[in-house]
Design a protein around this motif. Structure first.
Motif, mmCIF file in Angstrom:
data_model
loop_
_atom_site.group_PDB
_atom_site.id
_atom_site.type_symbol
_atom_site.label_atom_id
_atom_site.label_comp_id
_atom_site.label_asym_id
_atom_site.label_seq_id
_atom_site.Cartn_x
_atom_site.Cartn_y
_atom_site.Cartn_z
ATOM 1 N N GLY A 178 0.759 -0.801 -0.004
ATOM 2 C CA GLY A 178 -0.001 0.158 -0.178
ATOM 3 C C GLY A 178 0.911 1.270 0.132
ATOM 4 N N HIS A 179 0.198 2.302 -0.364
ATOM 5 C CA HIS A 179 0.763 3.721 -0.590
ATOM 6 C C HIS A 179 2.022 3.713 -1.113
ATOM 7 C CE1 HIS A 179 -2.399 5.220 2.484
ATOM 8 N NE2 HIS A 179 -2.126 3.995 3.169
ATOM 9 N N ARG A 215 -5.466 -1.310 0.425
ATOM 10 C CA ARG A 215 -6.285 0.152 0.844
ATOM 11 C C ARG A 215 -7.276 -0.039 2.040
ATOM 12 N NH1 ARG A 215 -8.013 4.466 -2.285
ATOM 13 N NH2 ARG A 215 -10.071 5.386 -1.740
ATOM 14 N N SER A 218 -5.067 -0.425 5.374
ATOM 15 C CA SER A 218 -4.014 0.684 5.756
ATOM 16 C C SER A 218 -4.422 1.400 6.771
ATOM 17 C CB SER A 218 -4.262 1.680 4.349
ATOM 18 O OG SER A 218 -3.585 2.962 4.744
ATOM 19 N N LEU A 221 -5.392 4.822 6.309
ATOM 20 C CA LEU A 221 -6.896 4.914 5.790
ATOM 21 C C LEU A 221 -8.049 4.351 6.534
ATOM 22 C CD1 LEU A 221 -6.340 4.385 2.030
ATOM 23 C CD2 LEU A 221 -6.235 6.441 3.226
ATOM 24 N N LYS A 278 -10.506 7.226 -6.878
ATOM 25 C CA LYS A 278 -11.573 6.797 -5.969
ATOM 26 C C LYS A 278 -12.679 6.143 -7.094
ATOM 27 C CE LYS A 278 -15.395 8.010 -2.669
ATOM 28 N NZ LYS A 278 -14.907 6.714 -1.687
ATOM 29 N N GLU A 288 -6.643 -2.354 -7.174
ATOM 30 C CA GLU A 288 -5.490 -1.262 -6.816
ATOM 31 C C GLU A 288 -4.348 -1.648 -7.389
ATOM 32 O OE1 GLU A 288 -4.172 1.362 -2.783
ATOM 33 O OE2 GLU A 288 -5.205 -0.592 -2.459
#
Length: 682
Positions: A178-179, A215, A218, A221, A278, A288
């Motif tokens: 992620g990220h 996502r 996370s 988030l 989004k 993702e």
């Protein structure tokens, strides 16, 4: 003499011989297939691992707005430089039989199939860690049987080509956390600011849970989801005897210090880029990993020039005020629904919350045109209808409840006023009189036709915009008036292509007529009066050099301006995130932002008139009586009606008084000279 019975072998029939030959041929074929497969597994080269490519988000002209994974965040490390806790946590939650299977876990497949059959749904995954590595290296993430078969084949090849520890090392350097972080080292430094070999049990359990849904899990988030997943990993480690019950309990309650995400470099349209991501993930169902790894080209509707103007206008419009004062601006082309500009707040770096989509703000009087359009459509009122502007009690719910609205600053005309004057000055008494005539249910029905999905209640205060609606929905609704009654669903993404140019998605704007062109035109002509002398938008009239309609809206904590030309609809909101009261000067910031942006964004484009449709008629009326003006009426005005609702009786109030040569311009006079100056410039 004894007789000896001798047995004679039966002669094989023709079909028996054929069956035997087929059996031998099948056996030989299976043997050949086995030998070939064994040789291929042993000696066939593996394909080159997939090279991750950056996804680009482009504006309407093809210029790059943002690059997703512009340079993959990965640092390759040896397995010995990765915390044993992370290794154990990963194996416990992803592949408990890793050291026992040969790439495909038949035992795990059978167990997963049995659970799926019991639950009549896909509850369990069955991919081994090696299969996941094969998928990430060589295949797409498409959910097909072909991909699954290839995945199993490549997994078996990997098991032949590498040792178990080498596969584990490859996996922990490849997996997405992620990220933008790929691999354990990059993830450890991103989330905990430390090398992977220093990860604790609690930190390792949290990291091991992220790849399941980078996502969704996370900690930045969805912290609660991340913690729940961490506890599941710890339980899996306990179930496989990697840790004790006491160790699991201690790690589950340990407070982790998660490093804040590094600030992104300043870039254009950051709120819009977030919205595009989004939409791609949530509405279009993109994966993702595909978004970040497979070099997609995402083309959008954003106009970079308008976006720059929007950002600069918002910045200028908030100068000198409270630094906590926030704003939102969204501009849509009403002809096709394309989002041309979006500003979700005054500073993206300090706060990424996009207020364009905040369904927590009351639109106030900017909601009134929706209510008036409903009343005009039902013929409950017409532009000639007159109500007294004075303190009034309204009884509703079978006279069991009383509603007493107030005008801003308790200002009342204490006499009859027209609908045009009521819209221009935002008179609340006239508005509530109107909703009492048409009924709140009809107003809600109109709002739904215009695309507003926010919760609305059937009460008289609905007329005054007391129920929260987002700037996004307000801009979308007013676009219907701008586009002659046709509604287009707002669009941000026009197309998505993969790195080979294959089209994965393409938007097709679809216009639906939800209002008659005549009703839209009459509502628009009424909203033009907001910019006339005495109107709530008169102070920004000099900034606009083209036909424009709109409506202000002010509550104790919100300031709005929603308006449009035939080619651009814009909603502006100003207020505080926590709903604190705004001052009078703060309430006056929305209209100038709208006017400055609209004029600058359309600079160079010829002014467009709102086209006059069939079913709309204009007649001169006397503003005092609402009747057809006689030659003696001194201040007649040209008013537009839905055909068949215009007055038919002529005013006789003024007798032989001489008609004035021009509109006096007092109050909200419909001054043609004022309109001409605004449209063509001074």
């Amino acid at each position: 003499m004894d007789e000896t019975t001798s047995k004679v072998k039966p002669i094989p029939s023709k079909w028996t011989k054929i069956r035997r030959r087929l059996g031998w041929m099948t056996l030989l074929a299976l043997l050949a297939f086995t030998i070939t497969g064994s040789l291929l597994l042993q000696y066939a080269p593996l394909p080159v691992g997939a090279t991750m490519q950056s996804t680009q988000i482009l504006d309407a002209d093809g210029q790059v707005l943002a690059t997703l994974q512009g340079g993959v965040n990965r640092q390759i490390v040896k397995l010995s430089n990765i915390s044993p806790w992370l290794v154990k946590a990963t194996l416990a939650v992803e592949d408990r039989r890793f050291y026992e299977h040969a790439g495909v876990d038949l035992h795990g497949l059978a167990r997963a199939a049995w659970i799926d059959i019991r639950h009549m749904s896909k509850q369990e995954g069955a991919s081994t860690l090696t299969q996941q590595l094969a998928r990430n290296l060589y295949l797409s993430h498409a959910r097909t049987w072909t991909r699954k078969l290839k995945e199993a084949w490549y997994a078996a090849r990997l098991e032949r080509a590498y040792s178990k520890d080498e596969i584990l090392e490859l996996y922990l350097n490849q997996i997405y956390y992620g990220h933008g972080a790929y691999g354990a080292e990059a993830a450890s430094r991103l989330y905990f600011d430390k090398p992977a070999k220093e990860l604790t049990l609690a930190e390792s359990a949290l990291l091991a849970g992220i790849p399941k849904g980078p996502r969704y899990y996370s900690p930045h988030l969805h912290l609660a989801n991340s913690q729940a997943r961490q506890h599941k990993v710890l339980q899996a480690m306990q179930d496989t005897d990697q840790i004790t019950k006491e160790q699991a309990a201690s790690a589950a309650t340990q407070r982790l210090s998660i490093r804040p995400l590094p600030e992104e470099e300043d870039r254009s349209a950051p709120y819009f880029v977030d919205y595009v991501k989004k939409v791609a993930l949530d509405q279009l169902g993109m994966d993702e990993r595909i978004m970040n790894e497979e070099g997609l080209i995402i083309r959008t509707t954003l106009n970079a020039h308008m976006q720059e103007i929007a950002e600069n206008t918002v910045k200028k419009g908030l100068q000198g005020g409270n630094p906590e004062l926030q704003t939102a601006l969204i501009a849509i082309d009403p002809r096709n629904g394309y989002i041309k500009a979006m500003v979700g707040g005054r500073n993206y770096r300090s706060n990424q919350f996009n207020r364009v989509f905040a369904n927590t703000r009351q639109p106030g009087s900017s909601f009134k045109p929706i209510m008036y359009a409903s009343a005009l459509e039902k013929h409950s009122v017409t532009p000639a209808t007159r109500y007294r502007s004075e303190p009034t009690y309204f009884y509703y719910d079978n006279d069991r409840k009383i509603y007493r609205p107030r005008n801003y600053n308790d200002h009342y005309f204490n006499g009859e006023i027209s609908m045009r004057q009521a819209i221009a000055t935002s008179d609340n008494i006239f508005a509530v009189n109107t909703i009492m005539q048409v009924g709140p249910e009809s107003v809600i029905s109109m709002a739904r036709k215009l695309g507003i999905k926010a919760p609305l209640k059937s009460v008289p205060s609905l007329a005054l915009g007391t129920f929260p609606v987002s700037p996004f929905e307000m801009a979308s609704a007013f676009s219907v008036f701008a586009n002659e009654g046709r509604r287009a669903e707002p669009i941000a993404i026009t197309s998505i292509q993969d790195h080979n140019g294959k089209l994965l998605y393409e938007a097709h704007p679809h216009l639906v007529e939800v209002l008659s062109p005549a009703l839209s035109y009459v509502t628009t002509k009424l909203m033009e009066s907001v910019f006339d002398r005495g109107g709530t938008g008169h102070r920004v009239e000099h900034m606009l050099k083209r036909p424009v309609a709109g409506k202000t809206g002010t509550t104790d904590s919100d300031a709005w301006f929603v308006g449009y030309t035939p080619d651009l609809t814009t909603a502006v909101w100003v207020g505080y995130d926590r709903g604190r009261a705004i001052t009078s000067s703060e309430a006056h910031r929305a209209a100038p932002i709208f006017a400055q942006f609209t004029q600058a964004a359309l600079e160079g484009s010829p002014p467009l008139l709102f086209p006059v449709p069939e079913g709309a008629v204009s007649v001169n009326i006397d503003p005092t009586t609402g009747l057809l003006a006689s030659p003696e009426c001194p201040n007649s005005v040209l008013e537009t009606f839905l055909a068949g609702t215009e007055p038919t009786e002529t005013c006789s109030l003024h007798g032989s008084e001489k008609k004035g040569l021009e509109d006096s311009g007092e109050g909200t006079g419909h001054s043609l000279w004022s309109r001409f100056r605004r449209w063509v410039g001074r």
